[in-house]
Design a protein around this motif. Sequence first.
Motif, PDB file in Angstrom:
ATOM      1  N   CYS A   8       0.835  -1.198   0.000  1.00 14.90           N
ATOM      2  CA  CYS A   8       0.000   0.000   0.000  1.00 14.90           C
ATOM      3  C   CYS A   8       0.876   1.257   0.000  1.00 14.90           C
ATOM      4  O   CYS A   8       0.641   2.182  -0.777  1.00 14.90           O
ATOM      5  CB  CYS A   8      -0.932  -0.004   1.203  1.00 14.90           C
ATOM      6  N   VAL A  63      -8.301   5.624  -1.457  1.00 13.12           N
ATOM      7  CA  VAL A  63      -9.216   4.479  -1.497  1.00 13.12           C
ATOM      8  C   VAL A  63      -8.905   3.610  -2.707  1.00 13.12           C
ATOM      9  O   VAL A  63      -8.806   2.380  -2.599  1.00 13.12           O
ATOM     10  CB  VAL A  63     -10.692   4.950  -1.529  1.00 13.12           C
ATOM     11  N   LYS A  64      -8.722   4.224  -3.859  1.00 15.87           N
ATOM     12  CA  LYS A  64      -8.462   3.475  -5.089  1.00 15.87           C
ATOM     13  C   LYS A  64      -7.124   2.747  -5.055  1.00 15.87           C
ATOM     14  O   LYS A  64      -7.023   1.614  -5.510  1.00 15.87           O
ATOM     15  CB  LYS A  64      -8.516   4.413  -6.296  1.00 15.87           C
ATOM     16  N   ASN A  67      -7.576   0.217  -1.603  1.00 21.07           N
ATOM     17  CA  ASN A  67      -8.854  -0.352  -1.184  1.00 21.07           C
ATOM     18  C   ASN A  67      -8.869  -0.560   0.333  1.00 21.07           C
ATOM     19  O   ASN A  67      -9.190  -1.638   0.833  1.00 21.07           O
ATOM     20  CB  ASN A  67      -9.177  -1.650  -1.918  1.00 21.07           C
ATOM     21  N   ARG A  89     -15.752   3.500  -0.588  1.00 26.11           N
ATOM     22  CA  ARG A  89     -15.031   2.235  -0.421  1.00 26.11           C
ATOM     23  C   ARG A  89     -15.990   1.049  -0.419  1.00 26.11           C
ATOM     24  O   ARG A  89     -15.725   0.020  -1.051  1.00 26.11           O
ATOM     25  CB  ARG A  89     -14.231   2.265   0.870  1.00 26.11           C
ATOM     26  N   LEU A  92     -17.116   0.490  -3.974  1.00 29.90           N
ATOM     27  CA  LEU A  92     -16.016  -0.083  -4.749  1.00 29.90           C
ATOM     28  C   LEU A  92     -15.859  -1.574  -4.436  1.00 29.90           C
ATOM     29  O   LEU A  92     -15.705  -2.394  -5.344  1.00 29.90           O
ATOM     30  CB  LEU A  92     -14.709   0.661  -4.457  1.00 29.90           C
ATOM     31  N   SER A  93     -15.919  -1.927  -3.169  1.00 36.07           N
ATOM     32  CA  SER A  93     -15.815  -3.336  -2.775  1.00 36.07           C
ATOM     33  C   SER A  93     -16.967  -4.159  -3.354  1.00 36.07           C
ATOM     34  O   SER A  93     -16.774  -5.276  -3.801  1.00 36.07           O
ATOM     35  CB  SER A  93     -15.818  -3.471  -1.254  1.00 36.07           C
ATOM     36  N   LEU A  96     -16.317  -4.586  -7.111  1.00 34.75           N
ATOM     37  CA  LEU A  96     -15.215  -5.516  -7.337  1.00 34.75           C
ATOM     38  C   LEU A  96     -15.625  -6.960  -7.041  1.00 34.75           C
ATOM     39  O   LEU A  96     -15.198  -7.881  -7.740  1.00 34.75           O
ATOM     40  CB  LEU A  96     -13.998  -5.122  -6.511  1.00 34.75           C
TER      41      LEU A  96
END
Length: 101
Positions: A8, A63-64, A67, A89, A92-93, A96
């Motif tokens: 990260c 966040v991108k 994640n 988030r 996005l989760s 995905l």
Amino acid sequence: MEEEQVKCLENLKNVIEPETGLPITELGLVRIAKENGELVITYIPISAYSPQILVISVGIQLVKECNAKVKIENYYLEEEINKRLEELRNELSRVLSKTSS
């Protein structure tokens, strides 16, 4: 530092602080930690009164890139922005998980 945190942090080297043009990692504006088994990125804007759009933009990039949960600290609108970043988030989760099924 765990492998997930190291990866990260490496990703965050690409995130530029908009007002200075320098990476947020070089400026020491982020911390990465594990809280309750979850990766959490804490971002402290360069000023408590930086333009909102710049702080939101950096938050979205965080966040991108990882994640992870993102928390803004020492900013006058941190509560509202943190709420919106958590919603982003979660969405996005969700997206995905649908594409990986």
